[in-house]
Design an enzyme around this catalytic site. Sequence first.
Site, PDB file in Angstrom:
ATOM      1  N   GLU A 100     -27.425 -41.954  -2.166  1.00  8.04           N
ATOM      2  CA  GLU A 100     -25.970 -41.998  -1.965  1.00  8.04           C
ATOM      3  C   GLU A 100     -25.634 -41.535  -0.549  1.00  8.04           C
ATOM      4  OE1 GLU A 100     -23.839 -39.779  -4.909  1.00  8.04           O
ATOM      5  OE2 GLU A 100     -24.316 -41.211  -6.507  1.00  8.04           O
TER       6      GLU A 100
ATOM      7  N   ASP B 109     -21.929 -77.841  13.701  1.00  8.72           N
ATOM      8  CA  ASP B 109     -21.368 -78.392  12.461  1.00  8.72           C
ATOM      9  C   ASP B 109     -19.885 -78.698  12.675  1.00  8.72           C
ATOM     10  OD1 ASP B 109     -20.016 -75.923  12.155  1.00  8.72           O
ATOM     11  OD2 ASP B 109     -21.683 -75.108  10.999  1.00  8.72           O
TER      12      ASP B 109
ATOM     13  N   LYS C 186     -23.942 -81.672  10.160  1.00  4.41           N
ATOM     14  CA  LYS C 186     -24.981 -80.912   9.446  1.00  4.41           C
ATOM     15  C   LYS C 186     -24.686 -80.859   7.952  1.00  4.41           C
ATOM     16  CE  LYS C 186     -24.662 -76.267   9.134  1.00  4.41           C
ATOM     17  NZ  LYS C 186     -24.557 -74.880   9.597  1.00  4.41           N
TER      18      LYS C 186
ATOM     19  N   ASP D 296     -21.990 -71.373  18.494  1.00  7.77           N
ATOM     20  CA  ASP D 296     -21.782 -71.035  17.084  1.00  7.77           C
ATOM     21  C   ASP D 296     -21.353 -69.568  16.988  1.00  7.77           C
ATOM     22  OD1 ASP D 296     -21.662 -71.470  14.372  1.00  7.77           O
ATOM     23  OD2 ASP D 296     -23.746 -72.113  14.152  1.00  7.77           O
TER      24      ASP D 296
END
Length: 312
Positions: free
Chosen positions: A40, A170, A193, A219
């Site tokens: 934790e 893309d 793409k 990108d």
Amino acid sequence: MRDKLSIFGGNSNIKLLKEICKLLRVKQGNASVTRFTDGEIQVKINENVRGNDVFVMQSTSFPANDNLVELLILIDALKRASADRITAVLPYFGYARQDRKDQPRVPITAKLIANLLSRAGASRVLTIDLHAGQIQGFFDIPLDHLYAINTFVEYFKKKNIENLVVVSPDVGGIKMARAYSKRLKADLAVVDKRRINDRQAEVMNIMGEVEGKNIIIVDDIIATAGSLAEAASALKNAGARDIYATITHPVLCGPAIERIAASPLKELVVTDTIPIEDSKMIDKIKVLTLAPLLASAIKRIHNEESISILFE
Ligand code: R5P
């Protein structure tokens, strides 16, 4: 204007945090962010922040979940220590790719993260090159969105590359690539793409003239480098000459480094929103720092000044 500026951070990007503090001549906030024996996260703010204008920096990069929880707990601790305003600074906003329901029964995790940050006590958010600009709307608190474009353009202008074409890997990245092509006075092309799974992408088509041209692929994220390696090979096969890539966030996971090394890329230029381990650094990778951009934005937000001047 709020009185005192404080800058804290988690463990995700200590080098960038130190650099920002140095540029702003602000002593890094004293907080311990450690682990209990069971894993934790344990946070303690070791100085008075009552009434302060606090910036808390953390990229939610690998290990994404640990880094995110560190940030949430830091914000909670600062809020309970009576900080006046808390700005969460996320140079890299992880989970941003999960920003819509593109299949049945999937979450919109980017929205969940936005809710968590606000509920923890963030008053505002500062981030860079979000995967999708619309993520800003997931927050009901002010969000300042910075862009790495000036830093990249300055670097490439010095190279004086002729016959340049900027390529989006893309269709979703066309807007970003168009901004680069305008600034670099270069033509624009797009790779069509298709993503097969989260590690593999397939190039269907190249739209635009690339034969005999020098290329910069633009990108926001490079993760497994599937998109980049596929795009670079397709461009080379289509007769491109030198191929560079400029990608803001170097997530660089899984087979990324092997793919970059084996690709026809001449150079991959990234930023320091995510630190790159020494074992992953190869000659083809060049890192530009965004510390001056973040430092200026923090200073301007603290002084209640406009930050749009940073994009001009
Ligand atoms: C996709 O929409 C993003 O802009 C990046 O192209 C993508 O996240 C890169 O992932 P990978 O490097 O795994 O292909």
